[in-house]
Structures are given as C-alpha cells and as structure tokens.
Design a protein around this motif. Structure first.
Motif, PDB file in Angstrom:
ATOM      1  N   LEU A 123       0.830  -1.200   0.000  1.00 38.92           N
ATOM      2  CA  LEU A 123       0.000   0.000   0.000  1.00 38.92           C
ATOM      3  C   LEU A 123       0.867   1.255   0.000  1.00 38.92           C
ATOM      4  CD1 LEU A 123      -2.796   1.334   0.248  1.00 38.92           C
ATOM      5  CD2 LEU A 123      -2.588   1.064   2.729  1.00 38.92           C
ATOM      6  N   ALA A 124       1.927   1.243   0.807  1.00 37.06           N
ATOM      7  CA  ALA A 124       2.817   2.405   0.878  1.00 37.06           C
ATOM      8  C   ALA A 124       3.540   2.623  -0.454  1.00 37.06           C
ATOM      9  CB  ALA A 124       3.832   2.212   2.001  1.00 37.06           C
ATOM     10  N   VAL A 125       3.972   1.536  -1.078  1.00 37.48           N
ATOM     11  CA  VAL A 125       4.616   1.650  -2.392  1.00 37.48           C
ATOM     12  C   VAL A 125       3.608   2.179  -3.407  1.00 37.48           C
ATOM     13  CG1 VAL A 125       5.710   0.374  -4.288  1.00 37.48           C
ATOM     14  CG2 VAL A 125       6.300  -0.170  -1.917  1.00 37.48           C
ATOM     15  N   ALA A 126       2.376   1.673  -3.336  1.00 37.35           N
ATOM     16  CA  ALA A 126       1.330   2.109  -4.266  1.00 37.35           C
ATOM     17  C   ALA A 126       1.090   3.608  -4.148  1.00 37.35           C
ATOM     18  CB  ALA A 126       0.040   1.343  -4.000  1.00 37.35           C
ATOM     19  N   GLU A 127       1.090   4.121  -2.935  1.00 42.61           N
ATOM     20  CA  GLU A 127       0.836   5.548  -2.734  1.00 42.61           C
ATOM     21  C   GLU A 127       1.869   6.404  -3.468  1.00 42.61           C
ATOM     22  OE1 GLU A 127       0.834   5.774   1.480  1.00 42.61           O
ATOM     23  OE2 GLU A 127      -1.330   5.460   1.678  1.00 42.61           O
ATOM     24  N   THR A 128       3.132   6.003  -3.399  1.00 40.45           N
ATOM     25  CA  THR A 128       4.179   6.785  -4.068  1.00 40.45           C
ATOM     26  C   THR A 128       4.099   6.635  -5.579  1.00 40.45           C
ATOM     27  OG1 THR A 128       5.811   4.985  -3.900  1.00 40.45           O
ATOM     28  CG2 THR A 128       5.691   6.536  -2.079  1.00 40.45           C
ATOM     29  N   VAL A 129       3.824   5.417  -6.045  1.00 36.39           N
ATOM     30  CA  VAL A 129       3.795   5.173  -7.490  1.00 36.39           C
ATOM     31  C   VAL A 129       2.630   5.897  -8.150  1.00 36.39           C
ATOM     32  CG1 VAL A 129       3.459   3.400  -9.264  1.00 36.39           C
ATOM     33  CG2 VAL A 129       5.017   2.977  -7.349  1.00 36.39           C
ATOM     34  N   VAL A 130       1.438   5.780  -7.574  1.00 35.15           N
ATOM     35  CA  VAL A 130       0.274   6.388  -8.212  1.00 35.15           C
ATOM     36  C   VAL A 130       0.344   7.910  -8.154  1.00 35.15           C
ATOM     37  CG1 VAL A 130      -1.185   4.382  -7.756  1.00 35.15           C
ATOM     38  CG2 VAL A 130      -1.177   6.277  -6.128  1.00 35.15           C
ATOM     39  N   MET A 131       0.984   8.452  -7.120  1.00 36.82           N
ATOM     40  CA  MET A 131       1.150   9.901  -7.056  1.00 36.82           C
ATOM     41  C   MET A 131       2.062  10.381  -8.192  1.00 36.82           C
ATOM     42  SD  MET A 131       2.563  12.278  -3.913  1.00 36.82           S
ATOM     43  CE  MET A 131       1.341  11.541  -2.809  1.00 36.82           C
ATOM     44  N   GLN A 132       3.137   9.651  -8.437  1.00 37.46           N
ATOM     45  CA  GLN A 132       4.042  10.002  -9.525  1.00 37.46           C
ATOM     46  C   GLN A 132       3.350   9.890 -10.882  1.00 37.46           C
ATOM     47  OE1 GLN A 132       7.557   7.590  -9.127  1.00 37.46           O
ATOM     48  NE2 GLN A 132       8.375   8.802  -7.425  1.00 37.46           N
TER      49      GLN A 132
ATOM     50  N   MET B  93      -4.450  16.042 -28.528  1.00 31.43           N
ATOM     51  CA  MET B  93      -3.056  15.857 -28.151  1.00 31.43           C
ATOM     52  C   MET B  93      -2.925  15.573 -26.659  1.00 31.43           C
ATOM     53  SD  MET B  93       0.044  15.657 -29.190  1.00 31.43           S
ATOM     54  CE  MET B  93      -0.013  16.404 -30.830  1.00 31.43           C
ATOM     55  N   ALA B  94      -3.796  16.157 -25.851  1.00 29.61           N
ATOM     56  CA  ALA B  94      -3.767  15.898 -24.411  1.00 29.61           C
ATOM     57  C   ALA B  94      -4.036  14.423 -24.135  1.00 29.61           C
ATOM     58  CB  ALA B  94      -4.796  16.768 -23.688  1.00 29.61           C
ATOM     59  N   LEU B  95      -5.022  13.857 -24.830  1.00 29.26           N
ATOM     60  CA  LEU B  95      -5.316  12.444 -24.670  1.00 29.26           C
ATOM     61  C   LEU B  95      -4.129  11.599 -25.123  1.00 29.26           C
ATOM     62  CD1 LEU B  95      -7.274  10.135 -24.030  1.00 29.26           C
ATOM     63  CD2 LEU B  95      -8.107  10.307 -26.395  1.00 29.26           C
ATOM     64  N   ARG B  96      -3.566  11.931 -26.287  1.00 30.86           N
ATOM     65  CA  ARG B  96      -2.423  11.171 -26.807  1.00 30.86           C
ATOM     66  C   ARG B  96      -1.246  11.209 -25.837  1.00 30.86           C
ATOM     67  NH1 ARG B  96      -2.313  13.286 -31.240  1.00 30.86           N
ATOM     68  NH2 ARG B  96      -3.092  11.611 -32.592  1.00 30.86           N
ATOM     69  N   GLU B  97      -0.969  12.379 -25.279  1.00 38.52           N
ATOM     70  CA  GLU B  97       0.164  12.505 -24.366  1.00 38.52           C
ATOM     71  C   GLU B  97      -0.055  11.715 -23.084  1.00 38.52           C
ATOM     72  OE1 GLU B  97       3.314  14.157 -24.731  1.00 38.52           O
ATOM     73  OE2 GLU B  97       2.515  13.642 -26.706  1.00 38.52           O
ATOM     74  N   MET B  98      -1.287  11.682 -22.587  1.00 41.00           N
ATOM     75  CA  MET B  98      -1.555  10.903 -21.385  1.00 41.00           C
ATOM     76  C   MET B  98      -1.403   9.407 -21.653  1.00 41.00           C
ATOM     77  SD  MET B  98      -4.558  12.842 -19.218  1.00 41.00           S
ATOM     78  CE  MET B  98      -5.612  13.359 -20.583  1.00 41.00           C
ATOM     79  N   VAL B  99      -1.865   8.948 -22.826  1.00 42.93           N
ATOM     80  CA  VAL B  99      -1.688   7.547 -23.191  1.00 42.93           C
ATOM     81  C   VAL B  99      -0.205   7.220 -23.299  1.00 42.93           C
ATOM     82  CG1 VAL B  99      -2.060   5.807 -24.991  1.00 42.93           C
ATOM     83  CG2 VAL B  99      -3.918   7.370 -24.364  1.00 42.93           C
ATOM     84  N   ARG B 100       0.543   8.092 -23.947  1.00 44.41           N
ATOM     85  CA  ARG B 100       1.977   7.869 -24.140  1.00 44.41           C
ATOM     86  C   ARG B 100       2.706   7.792 -22.804  1.00 44.41           C
ATOM     87  NH1 ARG B 100       6.187  10.865 -23.751  1.00 44.41           N
ATOM     88  NH2 ARG B 100       4.992  12.797 -23.544  1.00 44.41           N
ATOM     89  N   VAL B 101       2.422   8.717 -21.902  1.00 46.92           N
ATOM     90  CA  VAL B 101       3.095   8.738 -20.606  1.00 46.92           C
ATOM     91  C   VAL B 101       2.743   7.496 -19.792  1.00 46.92           C
ATOM     92  CG1 VAL B 101       3.137   9.910 -18.362  1.00 46.92           C
ATOM     93  CG2 VAL B 101       3.391  11.225 -20.468  1.00 46.92           C
ATOM     94  N   TYR B 102       1.482   7.099 -19.820  1.00 43.75           N
ATOM     95  CA  TYR B 102       1.066   5.901 -19.093  1.00 43.75           C
ATOM     96  C   TYR B 102       1.834   4.673 -19.583  1.00 43.75           C
ATOM     97  CZ  TYR B 102      -1.786   1.826 -17.906  1.00 43.75           C
ATOM     98  OH  TYR B 102      -2.213   0.587 -17.475  1.00 43.75           O
ATOM     99  N   LEU B 103       1.914   4.489 -20.903  1.00 42.79           N
ATOM    100  CA  LEU B 103       2.613   3.332 -21.451  1.00 42.79           C
ATOM    101  C   LEU B 103       4.108   3.388 -21.138  1.00 42.79           C
ATOM    102  CD1 LEU B 103       0.875   2.944 -24.938  1.00 42.79           C
ATOM    103  CD2 LEU B 103       0.470   1.618 -22.852  1.00 42.79           C
ATOM    104  N   GLU B 104       4.688   4.570 -21.197  1.00 44.65           N
ATOM    105  CA  GLU B 104       6.101   4.712 -20.862  1.00 44.65           C
ATOM    106  C   GLU B 104       6.365   4.305 -19.418  1.00 44.65           C
ATOM    107  OE1 GLU B 104       7.155   8.729 -21.636  1.00 44.65           O
ATOM    108  OE2 GLU B 104       7.543   8.411 -23.774  1.00 44.65           O
TER     109      GLU B 104
END
Length: 245
Positions: free
Chosen positions: A66-75, A92-103
């Motif tokens: 849970l503690a690890v999850a808190e830091t990861v999801v915040m980032q 472009m906002a949607l595309r950038e969010m998809v790109r960042v998530y996959l990265e």
C-alpha cells in the motif's frame, strides 16, 4: 502556562517518517529487480536491515504494498497531469496521457504489477518461483497469512483512477458539447480501455507475433478513443443501426 512540544518526540517522528520512506524506496527497487512476488526477506535484505525491522514500520506485506502504491500512483498522476497541461489541443492531451502511461508501466512492469496486483483479463505474468528463493517466498507468504493483517486498502489505486478520469474528461469536454456526466462516463470507459490495452501490451510486447511498439499502440489507442474503433476500422462501410422494436 503553555505546554511546549517535546523535541525528542518530534525528532523521533521525523526519523520514523524518513526511515519509512527509505524502506519504501528499497522495496520499490527490490520489486523492480526481483519481481512482484518478492519476499519480505528479500525486501529487508535490499534495505540493509532485517524483516523484523520492516515490520516495525509496516504491519504486513499488504501494508508495505500500500505504501509503495501511494508513491507510485502519485508520480503517475503528476506525470499525466503535466502531459495534459503541455498539450496544444484536447486530442493531443489524450495522446500525451496515453503515451506517458505506457512509458511508465514499461519502465518497471514488476512495480506496476506489484502495485495493481490484479490485472484486467488475467494478463499479469505468473511469477516463476524455484529453488531456495521459491521456498523462502512461500514461507514468507505463509507467515504473512498467519499473522494479523490489515484489511487490503485499495484507496490509493482507486483515488488515482478517479483523479485520472477527471483528467481525461477535461479534454473530451473541451472538444465536445456534452454534459459533465457524459464526459465523466466517457472518461471512465477510456481509462479502463487504456489500462486494459496497456496491460495486454505489457504482457505481450516481447512476443514475436505482436509487432506493436509503444509508439504504435499510443497512436492506435488515441485514434480508437477519439474517433471510435468501428468508424476507423470500417470507415468504408455504412453504419447499421438496430431496427426499432
């Protein structure tokens, strides 16, 4: 007479907070290197301490996750928000969010699976446990199962998904004339679609029969969400509407 704060208590609280953060960082590195089935002994070893010390700061393995999850999801949330804000237009906002998530999920699949734990469609890779490490992990899990545990709290992941839905709904609402409810409903489905597609790709990206690169999947998912997969894949066919009853 005013009662001052005990300096020793404050210093201990600061020390405990700092030490807890160190253990979370060590756990994240151990998960990244050893996989989501990493044992508490291995996490303690990576932190340069003993398992009993780790248990002083976290009641059980679920509490540490849970503690690890808190830091990861915040980032992840901060990165997605920054990506949307620097985009020139809603698509472009949607595309950038998809790109960042996959990265981000590609950068450390082990940490992603450790945090989310359950994958859509059962795509989470089964951890391969063998030899001494497998026996130690099994024994560690048995100890955790026998010890009093805190209820599994998915609040960080749930709060993350809710906040991301708001981020995704914003560009959709800007590009369309829809109600807030419609935008939220579309965004909720979009978030689930992106997560499902991303997790499928994460489990198949090294398979020879799956030629999709991260960039290709980013473009496909963005296109499908923005224009609709049926319209994209069958643009030369008339849309057939169901006959009214």
């Amino acid at each position: 007479m005013s009662i001052g704060v005990d300096g020793r208590s404050t210093r201990w609280d600061d020390h405990r907070t700092a030490r807890r953060a160190e253990l979370v960082r060590a756990a994240r590195k151990a998960v990244h290197r050893l996989g989501p089935a990493v044992s508490m002994d291995e996490i303690a070893s990576a932190a340069g301490t003993s398992k009993s010390i780790v248990y002083r700061y976290f009641d059980d393995k679920a509490g540490l996750r849970l503690a690890v999850a808190e830091t990861v999801v915040m980032q992840m949330h901060d990165a997605l928000r920054a990506a949307a804000q620097r985009a020139a237009n809603p698509e472009m906002a949607l595309r950038e969010m998809v790109r960042v998530y996959l990265e981000m999920i590609e950068s450390s699949p082990n940490v992603y699976w450790f945090v989310t734990r359950t994958a859509i469609g059962g795509n989470e890779p089964a951890p391969m446990e063998s030899g001494r490490r497998g026996r130690r992990a099994a024994a560690d899990d048995a100890v955790d199962a026998a010890a009093p545990t805190t209820p599994v709290d998915l609040h960080p992941l749930g709060a993350y998904l809710d906040s991301v839905i708001e981020l995704v709904a914003e560009p959709f609402a800007r590009a369309t004339d829809v109600t807030h409810a419609d935008a939220a409903a579309w965004a909720s489905g979009a978030v689930g679609f992106v997560r499902g597609s991303g997790e499928w790709w994460l489990g198949h990206r090294n398979v020879e029969t799956s030629p999709l690169t991260r960039e290709e999947l980013t473009e496909r998912v963005t296109l499908w969400l923005w224009t609709g997969p049926v319209g994209v894949l069958h643009s030369d066919r008339p849309v057939t509407r169901p006959a009214s009853a």
